[in-house]
Every structure is written in C-alpha cells, then in structure tokens.
Design a protein around this motif. Structure first.
Motif, mmCIF file in Angstrom:
data_model
loop_
_atom_site.group_PDB
_atom_site.id
_atom_site.type_symbol
_atom_site.label_atom_id
_atom_site.label_comp_id
_atom_site.label_asym_id
_atom_site.label_seq_id
_atom_site.Cartn_x
_atom_site.Cartn_y
_atom_site.Cartn_z
ATOM 1 N N VAL A 163 0.829 -1.207 0.000
ATOM 2 C CA VAL A 163 0.000 0.000 0.000
ATOM 3 C C VAL A 163 0.872 1.269 0.000
ATOM 4 O O VAL A 163 0.485 2.304 -0.536
ATOM 5 C CB VAL A 163 -0.963 -0.017 1.216
ATOM 6 N N CYS A 164 2.064 1.187 0.578
ATOM 7 C CA CYS A 164 2.971 2.347 0.579
ATOM 8 C C CYS A 164 3.146 2.898 -0.833
ATOM 9 O O CYS A 164 3.328 4.102 -1.019
ATOM 10 C CB CYS A 164 4.352 1.965 1.107
ATOM 11 N N HIS A 165 3.111 2.017 -1.818
ATOM 12 C CA HIS A 165 3.284 2.456 -3.205
ATOM 13 C C HIS A 165 2.271 3.545 -3.558
ATOM 14 O O HIS A 165 2.621 4.634 -3.992
ATOM 15 C CB HIS A 165 3.110 1.245 -4.130
ATOM 16 N N GLU A 166 1.000 3.231 -3.328
ATOM 17 C CA GLU A 166 -0.036 4.198 -3.696
ATOM 18 C C GLU A 166 -0.084 5.370 -2.722
ATOM 19 O O GLU A 166 -0.420 6.485 -3.094
ATOM 20 C CB GLU A 166 -1.401 3.501 -3.745
ATOM 21 N N CYS A 167 0.275 5.086 -1.478
ATOM 22 C CA CYS A 167 0.279 6.130 -0.454
ATOM 23 C C CYS A 167 1.329 7.182 -0.792
ATOM 24 O O CYS A 167 1.060 8.386 -0.797
ATOM 25 C CB CYS A 167 0.570 5.492 0.896
ATOM 26 N N LYS A 168 2.536 6.695 -1.097
ATOM 27 C CA LYS A 168 3.635 7.619 -1.351
ATOM 28 C C LYS A 168 3.418 8.372 -2.653
ATOM 29 O O LYS A 168 3.663 9.563 -2.748
ATOM 30 C CB LYS A 168 4.945 6.833 -1.413
ATOM 31 N N ASP A 173 1.890 12.166 3.762
ATOM 32 C CA ASP A 173 2.965 12.192 4.746
ATOM 33 C C ASP A 173 2.919 10.870 5.514
ATOM 34 O O ASP A 173 1.854 10.461 5.971
ATOM 35 C CB ASP A 173 2.692 13.381 5.696
ATOM 36 N N CYS A 174 4.047 10.209 5.645
ATOM 37 C CA CYS A 174 4.045 8.859 6.230
ATOM 38 C C CYS A 174 3.562 8.871 7.682
ATOM 39 O O CYS A 174 4.103 9.550 8.542
ATOM 40 C CB CYS A 174 5.429 8.231 6.162
ATOM 41 N N LEU A 175 2.504 8.099 7.951
ATOM 42 C CA LEU A 175 1.936 8.034 9.297
ATOM 43 C C LEU A 175 2.850 7.269 10.235
ATOM 44 O O LEU A 175 3.017 7.634 11.398
ATOM 45 C CB LEU A 175 0.568 7.350 9.254
ATOM 46 N N LEU A 176 3.422 6.197 9.743
ATOM 47 C CA LEU A 176 4.289 5.369 10.573
ATOM 48 C C LEU A 176 5.425 6.216 11.142
ATOM 49 O O LEU A 176 5.782 6.090 12.309
ATOM 50 C CB LEU A 176 4.844 4.226 9.714
ATOM 51 N N LEU A 177 5.972 7.092 10.308
ATOM 52 C CA LEU A 177 7.066 7.949 10.784
ATOM 53 C C LEU A 177 6.574 8.961 11.814
ATOM 54 O O LEU A 177 7.351 9.519 12.568
ATOM 55 C CB LEU A 177 7.733 8.673 9.610
ATOM 56 N N PRO A 181 0.247 3.758 13.980
ATOM 57 C CA PRO A 181 0.379 2.406 13.429
ATOM 58 C C PRO A 181 -0.247 2.310 12.038
ATOM 59 O O PRO A 181 -1.389 2.729 11.837
ATOM 60 C CB PRO A 181 -0.382 1.529 14.425
ATOM 61 N N CYS A 182 0.499 1.777 11.105
ATOM 62 C CA CYS A 182 0.023 1.676 9.730
ATOM 63 C C CYS A 182 0.497 0.351 9.165
ATOM 64 O O CYS A 182 1.637 -0.043 9.376
ATOM 65 C CB CYS A 182 0.590 2.833 8.910
ATOM 66 N N GLN A 183 -0.400 -0.349 8.461
ATOM 67 C CA GLN A 183 -0.031 -1.651 7.911
ATOM 68 C C GLN A 183 0.364 -1.567 6.441
ATOM 69 O O GLN A 183 0.555 -2.589 5.779
ATOM 70 C CB GLN A 183 -1.183 -2.644 8.087
ATOM 71 N N GLY A 184 0.462 -0.345 5.937
ATOM 72 C CA GLY A 184 0.791 -0.175 4.525
ATOM 73 C C GLY A 184 1.953 -1.019 4.018
ATOM 74 O O GLY A 184 1.841 -1.658 2.974
ATOM 75 N N PRO A 185 3.064 -1.059 4.737
ATOM 76 C CA PRO A 185 4.227 -1.771 4.198
ATOM 77 C C PRO A 185 4.037 -3.284 4.057
ATOM 78 O O PRO A 185 4.841 -3.923 3.383
ATOM 79 C CB PRO A 185 5.329 -1.472 5.227
ATOM 80 N N VAL A 186 3.026 -3.848 4.718
ATOM 81 C CA VAL A 186 2.856 -5.304 4.609
ATOM 82 C C VAL A 186 1.525 -5.665 3.942
ATOM 83 O O VAL A 186 1.121 -6.822 3.950
ATOM 84 C CB VAL A 186 2.954 -5.995 6.001
HETATM 85 S S1 SF4 Z 1 3.778 3.199 6.184
HETATM 86 FE FE1 SF4 Z 1 1.618 3.767 5.850
HETATM 87 S S2 SF4 Z 1 1.610 6.008 5.860
HETATM 88 FE FE2 SF4 Z 1 3.752 5.345 5.599
HETATM 89 S S3 SF4 Z 1 4.085 5.301 3.379
HETATM 90 FE FE3 SF4 Z 1 3.436 3.249 3.975
HETATM 91 S S4 SF4 Z 1 1.201 3.226 3.729
HETATM 92 FE FE4 SF4 Z 1 1.856 5.368 3.740
#
Ligand code: SF4
Ligand code: SF4
Ligand code: SF4
Ligand code: SF4
Ligand code: SF4
Lengths: 256, 363
Positions: A163-168, A173-177, A181-186
C-alpha cells in the motif's frame, strides 16, 4: 451471451453492494452479458450455469459449502470477491486462538443450531478459485478491470505490491514515521490508499503484499508504543488464514 | 548553452511576488506548496500559497515531466491503429533545489541520450525550470554527490539567496526570454553582488561541516568489491520492501506497462505505472523464477544501480544526495549510514575489529 453470477456466503453483502455501485460499468454491461444470478439485486434468478461466478463471503456453514461447491461445478471461472472470500475475513481473525465450541458458546450460548457450523474459511479451502479480489470492501475499479479483462480472455494483473506504493505516490505524509500504526508496508495495494490519505493508518484490509516483513513491522509498532500482543492482533484483523499462527522470525527470507 | 556569469541579474526580494505573479501570467505555474507538515510541488492558483523556504518535497518535480501513471496510447483491436491524445502543455516549475535540477539532468540523459522518448522530449521543451538555493538538513548529502550547486545548464533560471536580493543565473535562452519579459523587476549585477554570491556558496558548504557525509570516492568499485559484505544482510533485514525509497527518488525511472481492454475488447489502453526494484514481482519472470529472490538481493540492487549501473549507463551517479529515500523510509534505513558501513568493511585493516569510519569528507 456471457452469463455472470454474483452470490454471497457469510459476509456483510458490502462487496455485492459495491458491485451494484459500479453504475456506469453495469449500464454498459447490460445487453452484453446476462446477470443470470444476483439475488441481492434482482427477483428472478437462475443458478444453472455461468461463465463467471463472483462469490462474496466466507464459508462458515454447510449451506455455504454446498452452495459454493455447486457454484464451482456450474461456472467456468470463479472469482472470490472481498476479503472474507479471499482470506476468511474479520470473522476469522481469532480462528487460531479459540476452539469452535468456545466461539459458539460465546455467540449463541446454549442455543442449539440446526445447521453445521465451522470456523469461517476462505473459498480456496473448499474449491479452486481462479482469481481473488480482496478488499473490505473490494475496489470498484478492480472489479470493472477484472470483468473487462475476463470478458476478453485477458489475465487481470494485480502485482502484490505494498500500500505504501499508492500512499507515497499520492504524496501522503508517512503516518508510521509520525508514530501512527500503519499496515501499509505489509499490505496488498490496489485501493489507492484512501485510509492513509485521511490520516488513518492502513488496517491491512486487502491482506498481505508479497513476502511481508512482519518482523520489522512488529518491531516498528513496538518502537511507537504498541505492546507485542496488540501489534499481532492489529495485524490479524483482516488477514484471516494468511497470518494465522504468526510467529516472529518465521517471515523472513525464502523469496522474501 | 553556456553559463555566463556576467549575464546574471539581480532580483530584489521585494520583487519576488511580482516575479511569481508575472510567471503565472505566462504559463501554468508549478511550485512548492504546503501539505500538512510537508511540502509538495503543485500547480498554484494563488501565489501566496508558494513556500519559498523548504527543505524537501515528498515527491520530486519529476512527476510533472513523467507522470507516475500515464496512458501511452490506445489501440483498436479491429485494425491495430494506434492513437494518443497526449499533448504537452507549457509549464513553469519554480522553486527547484539544486539536487532536483541534477536529478532532472539525469532523467534527461536516461530519456534522451539513446532512443529518445519523444514524449519526454516534448514535455521538456515546453517546461521552464527555475531553481532556488537552499540549505541542507540532516538527510541531505548533495555535497558528496557533487550536486549541491546548479552546475551545467539543463535549467533556465536559478535564484540564489544573497541576503536582500536573489542573484539570478541564466541557464538558457528560455531563461533569457523570461528576464526580458519581466525586465522591470530586475537590476544589473554589481561587483558587490558577486561577492555576496560567492559568500552564499561558502555558507552552504559550511552548513555541511558537522553532518555525516558518505565518502563517494571510487564508489562504484566499493559497491562491487563489497558485493558480499554482511552489511547488506543486516540492513536489508529491516527493509520492508515498501518501495518508498525508489518512488520518492528524483532519478528512478522504472515502470510496468499493462494493456487494459474495454468491455467490448475493441479499444485497449496501454497504461504505464511507476514500479520499484524493491518489489518481489519486479524480478519475476515466466515460470515463477525471481531474479532477485531475497530481500538482500533487492535491497543491494538499488545501491548497485545508483552507484554502478548509472555510471555505466549515463556516466553519472544515479544519486543526487537529496535525502528523500532516507527521510521517507518507514523503517528509517539511511542510505548515508549504509554507505558509511560499507566503507567500514571495505577499508578496515585486516585483523582489526570493524570500526566505522563515519567521519565523512572534510571540507
Ligand atoms: S507506512 Fe503507511 S503512511 Fe507510511 S508510506 Fe506506507 S502506507 Fe503510507
Ligand atoms: S489503505 Fe489499507 S485498510 Fe485502507 S482500504 Fe487500503 S488496504 Fe484497506
Ligand atoms: S523505503 Fe526503506 S523499507 Fe522501504 S523499500 Fe526502501 S529501504 Fe526498504
Ligand atoms: S537515492 Fe535517495 S538520496 Fe539519492 S537521489 Fe535518490 S532519493 Fe535522493
Ligand atoms: S532499478 Fe530500482 S533504483 Fe534503479 S531506477 Fe529502477 S527503481 Fe530506481
């Protein structure tokens, strides 16, 4: 004429509603295909045979199972729509934590049920599934693209990228940073990352991306203040069967 | 186009907004604007939205040259006739930092050197690039990559902050034309302006003094020699393969292309979308074989392409030190750290304990 069926098993009907919401596409399809079976939307239905059968919901009763096996026999292609059909859905998030008896007792108490009930499972536990369109609910654009592809004998292409692909690429702005808590990377993208865009961490409703790095995401969650148990529970909500029995250290390498 | 310092002009800061207003009248204007706590390049309707002092945008201005998702053409399955309604429009991109201008110069090499991409060429011809000077934060390492200042001239104008004014370098005839068009806002340079200009250069260099910088001396060799270094495994273990590092990079250019039919199967769209070498499917071929089967292999591949591949392809490093990949990485993996650690395994004396040489380059 191409015969299409859309049926639901144990689920909330949200995905079927979402299909109904594809008004433009349905308008174009009527006349080219026959919606032979779609009880949610029409009164007259025929379950005899299909070119493509879309199935929503998980399998949790003998009725579900029989209907699914029957549908499989009668259709050339079977497509699982939504996270329940693909992975078991939210109703299966504790499948590896409690016995069926415990579950029944918690929900129905001592009431006897006059059907056979099992732990909710994905369609693929019962029959062969040709394509899976996960999502809670499924994504309308993906449904339309899949129908257009299948009608023309083209394999729909859904790379299991995170999901990070479409998010970025939407410049969120990255929520995890920021410690959210965000599950985008998995998680498997395709939704366009609407949740992160509105400030809510991805809940992983579309299941796993390819070779998810659970070890690292769990350690990030703990760095931002979640307990280990809560981190695991958070990951389990939508992943059903694909994450049951998650153990740290087991997710790495081998194609990963 | 040569860079003639004496043809430079001075834009008093008090004229900046009139300058921007003037630009906006000439073409659609793209500039850095605020989004949440971050800055992004966006088309502006109201010039007061423009952020002059920012460190980095989430995505580089690349998105206005090569969109992340684009329809290359559509074709008819009846007679295989191809059509495209693509048309480049005039646009001015204002406020680009030096690293990003170098990033665009790398894209120029990639897209235009061999087999030029006609679409990219058309867009580039219609785009005016206006740079602006900046100061580094902790992620920037453009001083190491040689991209801290706008050498070369793939840009049109460059504004360097010299205190009360901007020192405006002119990089192209298009830049010249803009100056002529908005002549009343500029004044000629004087000797003192040149001194201030030099001082601003010094100031930026000095700002790197206490920062960690990677030593990029013979970096291509280093990456090749350290191909089997344990550092790759250790860093990749934390990598989520999320692709953020390549998606935000001003020089990455990889894409996937798929054909999307309509319901009738009469017209088919060829859609291209950005992808990343960090995704497993990137190296998947027919038969289910992964050319980059492990996370380590994929992680290392990015560094390999940036520091070995690009030099072979276009005779330049593929990294301009913008720091986006590290600033945006959800796992907080830092390119600078990885490079410093690699240098450590490469240059430690045999027999001695691994000690990191993180001093960076002295100024
Ligand atoms: S971790 Fe979440 S907020 Fe950060 S880039 Fe990935 S999907 Fe987006
Ligand atoms: S961002 Fe995550 S939770 Fe939201 S729709 Fe996409 S996959 Fe589902
Ligand atoms: S941004 Fe970080 S976690 Fe994501 S692929 Fe790049 S190095 Fe890995
Ligand atoms: S590799 Fe990282 S630092 Fe280098 S140009 Fe790309 S995003 Fe910027
Ligand atoms: S191979 Fe990877 S690092 Fe190189 S351009 Fe493609 S995405 Fe970027």
């Amino acid at each position: 004429m191409v015969r299409i069926g859309i049926m639901g098993l144990t689920g909330c009907s949200g995905c079927q509603c979402e299909i109904l919401n594809c008004e433009d596409a349905i308008g174009k399809l009527i006349g080219k295909v026959e919606f032979a079976y779609f009880p949610l939307a029409q009164d007259v239905n025929d379950f005899s045979e299909f070119d493509i059968l879309f199935v929503e919901g998980s399998v949790s009763t003998n009725l579900d199972r029989e209907k699914l096996i029957e549908g499989r026999k009668r259709s050339k292609l079977l497509v699982a729509v939504g996270t329940c059909a693909c992975y078991g859905g939210v109703q299966s998030q504790r499948n590896d934590e409690a016995s069926l008896d415990e579950m029944l007792k918690a929900v129905y108490g001592d009431t006897k049920l006059d059907l056979e009930v099992f732990k909710p499972m994905p369609l693929s536990d019962v029959v062969d599934v040709d394509y899976e369109l996960p999502g809670c609910p499924l994504d309308k654009r993906q449904f339309v693209y899949t129908v257009a592809s299948l009608l023309n004998g083209v394999e729909p292409f859904f790379p299991k990228i995170p999901v990070c692909h479409e998010c970025k690429l939407s410049e969120t702005d990255c929520l995890l940073l920021k410690g959210i808590p965000c599950q985008g990377p998995v998680s498997f993208s395709g939704c366009g990352a609407p949740c992160t865009a509105s400030g809510v961490g991805c809940q992983g409703c579309r299941g796993n991306c390819d070779f998810p790095n659970f070890d690292e995401i769990l350690s990030i969650y703990q760095d931002i203040g979640l307990s280990f148990d809560d981190s695991v529970k958070f990951l389990k909500v939508f992943r059903g069967k694909t994450i049951s029995g998650l153990k740290v250290g087991s997710s790495n390498e081998k194609g990963a | 186009m040569e860079f003639h310092i004496e043809r430079a002009k001075v834009l008093p800061k008090s004229n900046l907004w009139s300058f921007l207003e003037g630009l906006k009248k000439i073409s659609p204007l793209i500039a850095p604007v605020k989004r949440g706590n971050k800055t992004v390049f966006s088309e502006v309707n109201d010039i007061s939205d423009i952020i002059i002092n920012y460190t980095r945008t989430i995505l580089p201005p690349k998105k206005f040259l090569v969109p992340y998702r684009r329809v290359r053409f559509t074709y008819s399955t009846d007679n295989l006739s191809f059509s495209s309604n693509f048309k480049a429009r005039d646009q001015i991109i204002f406020g680009i930092h030096s690293c990003d201008l170098h990033g665009i110069s790398i894209l120029d090499s990639v897209y235009l050197k061999e087999n030029p991409d006609p679409r990219y060429l058309e867009v580039r011809k219609k785009t005016v690039l206006i740079g602006i000077s900046c100061m580094p934060d902790d992620y920037c390492f453009c001083l190491s990559t040689g991209t801290a200042f706008p050498d070369g001239a793939n840009w049109d104008l460059f504004l360097t902050d010299i205190g009360a004014d901007y020192f405006v370098s002119i990089g192209s005839p298009k830049g010249d034309e803009l100056i002529i068009e908005l002549k009343r806002l500029f004044r000629d340079i004087e000797r003192e302006d040149l001194e201030l200009y030099k001082r601003s250069t010094r100031k930026k260099k000095e700002a790197f003094k206490n920062k960690k910088l990677p030593d990029l001396e013979r970096i291509s060799q280093l990456i090749e020699l350290e191909y089997e270094s344990p550092v790759w495994d250790e860093e990749a273990k934390r990598c989520l393969s999320c692709g953020t590092c390549t998606n935000v990079c001003p020089t990455c250019f990889c894409y996937t292309s798929i054909d999307v039919p309509d319901f009738e199967g009469k017209t088919v769209k060829r859609v291209e979308f950005t992808t990343s070498c960090q995704y497993p499917y990137y190296s998947l071929v027919a038969g289910g074989h992964y050319f980059k089967p492990t996370r380590t292999a994929r992680f290392r591949h990015r560094y390999y392409h940036k520091f070995v591949g690009y030099p072979y392809q276009i005779e330049k490093l593929g990294c301009v030190g913008c720091g986006r990949c590290s600033a945006e990485c959800p796992a907080k993996i830092s390119m600078v750290e990885t490079l410093i650690r690699l240098r450590g395994t490469d240059e430690k004396e045999p027999g001695k304990a691994a000690e990191q040489t993180s001093a960076g380059r002295s100024l």
